[in-house]
Design a protein around this motif. Structure first.
Motif, mmCIF file in Angstrom:
data_model
loop_
_atom_site.group_PDB
_atom_site.id
_atom_site.type_symbol
_atom_site.label_atom_id
_atom_site.label_comp_id
_atom_site.label_asym_id
_atom_site.label_seq_id
_atom_site.Cartn_x
_atom_site.Cartn_y
_atom_site.Cartn_z
ATOM 1 N N ALA A 21 -4.159 -13.252 2.259
ATOM 2 C CA ALA A 21 -2.880 -12.915 2.893
ATOM 3 C C ALA A 21 -2.149 -14.174 3.340
ATOM 4 O O ALA A 21 -0.935 -14.307 3.161
ATOM 5 N N ALA A 26 1.620 -13.104 2.809
ATOM 6 C CA ALA A 26 1.760 -11.668 3.089
ATOM 7 C C ALA A 26 2.143 -11.446 4.542
ATOM 8 O O ALA A 26 1.710 -12.183 5.437
ATOM 9 N N ARG A 106 5.787 -9.295 1.217
ATOM 10 C CA ARG A 106 4.609 -9.254 0.354
ATOM 11 C C ARG A 106 3.475 -8.667 1.189
ATOM 12 O O ARG A 106 3.253 -9.087 2.326
ATOM 13 N N VAL A 124 -2.139 -7.243 -4.286
ATOM 14 C CA VAL A 124 -1.006 -7.906 -3.653
ATOM 15 C C VAL A 124 0.263 -7.294 -4.229
ATOM 16 O O VAL A 124 0.463 -7.277 -5.447
#
Length: 304
Positions: A21, A26, A106, A124
């Motif tokens: 992440a 993310a 994301r 993802v």
């Protein structure tokens, strides 16, 4: 109980999700909570993630583990059989409707088979490119007059109709949500409106007591027009939209889908269409198909 190797797999996936992440930028990690059924395991998993988390569940009354409410948000999705891809799509759409994720975000998704206690998949998702709904809904996931709860309830009812049909028979119908005045001006009744004359509090789609009524009237020709606050204005409504689609719909979608898409060209409404032939649920906005939830083939579903 979770066996040693499987527990190690889950722990490894969770441990590495934090690093992934960070590396991909993310904003949030989405976890399919229904995978974990052992007491205390979900709390331990969320603590190990140590990142902003959205917990996805089909269980009524599900809530974040005690003490972790600030770290976790909860998204409820329809409690029906869906493909794993379908559950991902629905979870992201509901999360967007509730402003938990946004265009350009994301997100990392951790998932597995319901009840297996094993996280076996890491995905993802780029909300700007991979999921078309975010290109069509970037600034306004829902019409301005539609509440997330109303949208989620319509999505649940449509999904149930797609999977279950009505009394053993496949049904096709559509729901137009929001911008009701312009929708009504571009439509007319095919049959007597069964909701006419009833108090608004008795015909709100958020009332569980209305579920059987909605499903019963789904068998008649035409569609439902639902006000943004959930009041069902009519059923059996024939859409005669004035707008034209900029591009043809994907092959396999018929006149019901074309009407659903076209009404969203000249209104700000959202249209949710159930296919009688396939049971798939299609969602239209601004004249475009933004989400297609496929009915699973065979028995059961395989998680998020």
């Amino acid at each position: 109980m979770m066996t040693g190797p499987l527990k190690i797999l889950t722990r490894s996936m969770v441990r590495h999700s934090h690093a992934v992440a960070r590396e991909v930028g993310a904003r949030v990690i989405m976890v399919h909570a229904d995978v974990i059924v052992e007491g205390g395991e979900l709390q331990a998993l969320v603590e190990d993630v140590n990142f902003r988390v959205i917990l996805v569940s089909r269980k009524a009354g599900f809530h974040a583990p005690d003490g972790l409410e600030e770290m976790c948000s909860v998204v409820r999705i329809p409690d029906i059989a869906m493909t794993r891809a379908g559950q991902v799509k629905v979870a992201t759409l509901v999360a967007a409707a509730e402003s938990l994720i946004h265009a350009g975000d994301r997100i990392l998704c951790l998932t597995g088979i319901d009840g297996s206690n094993v996280i076996d998949t890491l995905m993802v998702l780029d909300m700007g490119t991979e999921i078309e709904l975010f290109t069509a809904m970037a600034a306004d996931p829902l019409p301005p007059d539609v509440t997330p709860a109303v949208f989620e309830r319509v999505l649940t009812l449509a999904s149930e109709l797609g999977v279950e049909g009505r009394e053993g028979r496949a049904v096709g119908t559509l729901f137009v949500i929001g911008d009701h005045e312009r929708t009504l001006s571009q439509s007319h009744q095919l049959v007597f409106n069964p909701f006419h004359g009833y108090p608004e509090e008795e015909r709100n789609i958020l009332d569980p007591r209305l579920e059987e009524t909605i499903k019963e009237f789904s068998a008649i020709d035409g569609g439902f027009v639902v006000r943004g606050d959930g009041v069902v204005l009519c059923a059996g409504r024939y859409l005669a939209p004035r707008g034209k689609l900029d591009e043809p719909l994907p092959q396999g979608l018929g006149t019901r889908h074309e009407a659903a898409a076209s009404i969203t060209v000249t209104t700000s409404a959202l249209a949710v269409c159930v296919s009688q032939s396939t049971g798939n649920v299609s969602i239209f906005k601004r004249g475009r198909l933004i989400l297609d939830i496929q009915k699973p083939r065979g028995q059961g579903a395989d998680g998020l």
